[in-house]
Design an enzyme around this catalytic site. Structure first.
Site, PDB file in Angstrom:
ATOM      1  N   LYS A  45       0.870  -1.320   0.005  1.00 43.26           N
ATOM      2  CA  LYS A  45       0.099   0.012   0.002  1.00 43.26           C
ATOM      3  C   LYS A  45       0.984   1.223  -0.047  1.00 43.26           C
ATOM      4  O   LYS A  45       2.022   1.380   0.560  1.00 43.26           O
ATOM      5  CB  LYS A  45      -1.051   0.012   1.157  1.00 43.26           C
ATOM      6  CG  LYS A  45      -0.225  -0.073   2.570  1.00 43.26           C
ATOM      7  CD  LYS A  45      -1.039  -0.365   3.681  1.00 43.26           C
ATOM      8  CE  LYS A  45      -0.300  -0.420   4.934  1.00 43.26           C
ATOM      9  NZ  LYS A  45      -0.987  -0.913   6.030  1.00 43.26           N
ATOM     10  N   TYR A  82      13.899  31.215   7.543  1.00 49.23           N
ATOM     11  CA  TYR A  82      12.586  32.042   8.178  1.00 49.23           C
ATOM     12  C   TYR A  82      12.634  32.155   9.323  1.00 49.23           C
ATOM     13  O   TYR A  82      13.015  31.246  10.272  1.00 49.23           O
ATOM     14  CB  TYR A  82      11.427  31.203   7.560  1.00 49.23           C
ATOM     15  CG  TYR A  82      11.302  31.347   6.233  1.00 49.23           C
ATOM     16  CD1 TYR A  82      10.793  32.560   5.591  1.00 49.23           C
ATOM     17  CD2 TYR A  82      10.990  30.129   5.367  1.00 49.23           C
ATOM     18  CE1 TYR A  82      10.286  32.693   4.168  1.00 49.23           C
ATOM     19  CE2 TYR A  82      10.717  30.361   4.074  1.00 49.23           C
ATOM     20  CZ  TYR A  82      10.375  31.270   3.393  1.00 49.23           C
ATOM     21  OH  TYR A  82      10.130  31.677   1.950  1.00 49.23           O
TER      22      TYR A  82
HETATM   23  C1  LIG Z   1      -0.199  -1.881   6.817  1.00 46.72           C
HETATM   24  C2  LIG Z   1      -0.648  -3.253   7.110  1.00 46.72           C
HETATM   25  C3  LIG Z   1       0.133  -4.514   7.397  1.00 46.72           C
HETATM   26  C4  LIG Z   1       1.661  -4.325   7.307  1.00 46.72           C
HETATM   27  O1  LIG Z   1       2.001  -4.003   8.528  1.00 46.72           O
HETATM   28  P1  LIG Z   1       3.685  -3.906   8.762  1.00 46.72           P
HETATM   29  O2  LIG Z   1       3.864  -3.647  10.088  1.00 46.72           O
HETATM   30  O3  LIG Z   1       4.291  -2.872   7.780  1.00 46.72           O
HETATM   31  O4  LIG Z   1       4.339  -5.187   8.254  1.00 46.72           O
HETATM   32  C5  LIG Z   1      -0.376  -5.460   7.707  1.00 46.72           C
HETATM   33  N1  LIG Z   1      -2.028  -5.603   7.895  1.00 46.72           N
HETATM   34  C6  LIG Z   1      -2.689  -4.628   7.900  1.00 46.72           C
HETATM   35  C7  LIG Z   1      -4.097  -4.914   7.717  1.00 46.72           C
HETATM   36  C8  LIG Z   1      -2.131  -3.461   7.511  1.00 46.72           C
HETATM   37  O5  LIG Z   1      -2.984  -2.397   7.333  1.00 46.72           O
END
Ligand SMILES: *Cc1c(COP(=O)(O)O)cnc(C)c1O
Length: 374
Positions: free
Chosen positions: A40, A267
């Protein structure tokens, strides 16, 4: 200089290190369980298509994403693996997911009914998965009522329950008591489903933290997001030797100036030189996902740490290079990653901005080109 871009600021993604990481990680995984690559948000900023291709080489049973566009993009890159989309979908999204062969999560009767209608309209059988909320109060069916709802979901025509899963709220910290509580809740749902003869192909609960620290929760699939990228989910979880970050963020010195005692930087005049200082200006800023900092943080130049001075802006970071011998215009600068013996990790940057390594990885914006090394 760097192929594919002329901008002296970029994200290097080392795909051979990714392959090495997967080799070490998958050796550690019991052979009889599968693995799902969580890609993702562009594989946490690394590039979902590139990471997914390597995941496929290493036999990933599944890929997972969070938005429909992410799934379409993977299909357009010829990714053929099953894709699971986390979260809830609108009716319009369900149609698109079916078209692109993206497996949806179902957590209520209305979604099941819509999906069942789409299945019959296309003369297809559609797989779905059910997330069970065992204590995060995020997505999924609340665990107390999950077994009976899932029994109802399996009654819909044209639908096949392919997986049930849950997600840990706290898997990578030393205190595992809530994780074990969640595991117990998940077990109770699975047991109740088995008693009704419901035994989906995939049962899964572990993210990277759970994979490392909770082998009793592996079931038959583990979901790995951050670990293959070489970043450990926390500082206290189990380590796997040889697993190293695959992302390095680099730029070059765009300007150098000598300032006098009393001169200001940036800034808000947040830095006033106590003595003559040499300042390097880096052509990146929060517009690239570098955190907005004030007299905090550092970068690596000629293998040395150079501290940030003043406040960085959208397109410029100023660092003190008075103590870096031989510093020169267009010297390579590492914003995140290793240079010589020094390293600035995602965890360190997370501390500067009171965040987590996950956010640091995903923060590097698309305007920094991704350069793949293999
Ligand atoms: C993002 C996510 C993962 C992955 O988690 P990591 O700690 O990056 O391995 C696994 N399961 C779900 C449902 C997630 O949203």
């Amino acid at each position: 200089m760097i192929p594919g871009t002329k901008r002296p600021a970029w994200v290097e993604v080392n795909l051979s290190q990714l392959r090495q990481n997967l080799q070490f990680i998958l050796q550690h995984k019991p052979a009889e369980i599968g693995w799902l690559a969580v890609v993702k948000d562009e594989a946490y900023g690394h590039g979902a298509a590139a990471v997914s291709k390597v995941a496929e080489e290493f036999g990933a049973n599944y890929l997972a994403i969070s938005t429909v566009d992410e799934g379409i993009d993977l299909r357009r890159h010829e990714i053929k693996s099953p894709i699971l989309i986390f979260g809830e979908r609108t009716t319009a999204e369900l149609e698109i997911c079916v078209h692109y062969g993206i497996t949806c999560c179902v957590s209520n009767l209305a979604t099941a009914e819509t999906l069942s209608k789409i299945a019959s309209a296309h003369g297809k059988t559609l797989s779905f998965q059910v997330e069970i909320d065992t204590g995060m109060s995020r997505y999924g069916v609340p665990w107390r009522s999950a077994a009976s709802l899932i029994r109802d979901l399996t009654q819909f025509k044209g639908l096949v329950l392919e997986g049930v899963f849950s997600h840990f709220a706290m898997s990578d910290e030393l205190d595992k008591s809530f994780a074990l509580e969640q595991l117990g809740r998940f077990h109770s749902v699975i047991t109740s489903l088995r008693a009704s003869g419901i035994k989906p192909l995939w049962t899964h609960m572990c993210n990277s933290g759970g994979f490392l620290d909770l082998p009793q929760a592996h079931f038959n699939l583990v979901r790995l997001g951050i670990l293959p990228l070489g970043v450990f989910p926390s500082k206290v979880c189990k380590r796997l030797p040889g697993v190293e970050p695959i992302m390095t963020v680099k730029t070059s010195i765009a300007a150098l100036r000598e300032i006098e005692p009393g001169d200001n930087v940036g800034y808000g005049l947040r830095y006033t030189a106590p003595a003559r200082r040499k300042i390097a200006v880096l052509p990146v800023g929060y517009g690239d996902g570098f955190p907005r900092l004030r007299n905090k943080g550092a970068v690596l130049i000629r293998g040395q740490r150079a501290p940030l001075v003043g406040s960085n802006s959208m397109d410029a970071v100023m660092v003190d290079v008075t103590d870096v011998p031989g510093v020169d215009l267009w010297d390579e600068v590492v914003l995140m990653g290793k240079q010589g013996k020094e390293e600035i990790s995602a965890h360190e940057i997370a501390e500067w901005k009171s965040s987590v390594s996950y956010e640091v990885l995903t923060s590097w914006r698309a305007r920094l080109p991704r350069i793949y090394i293999s």
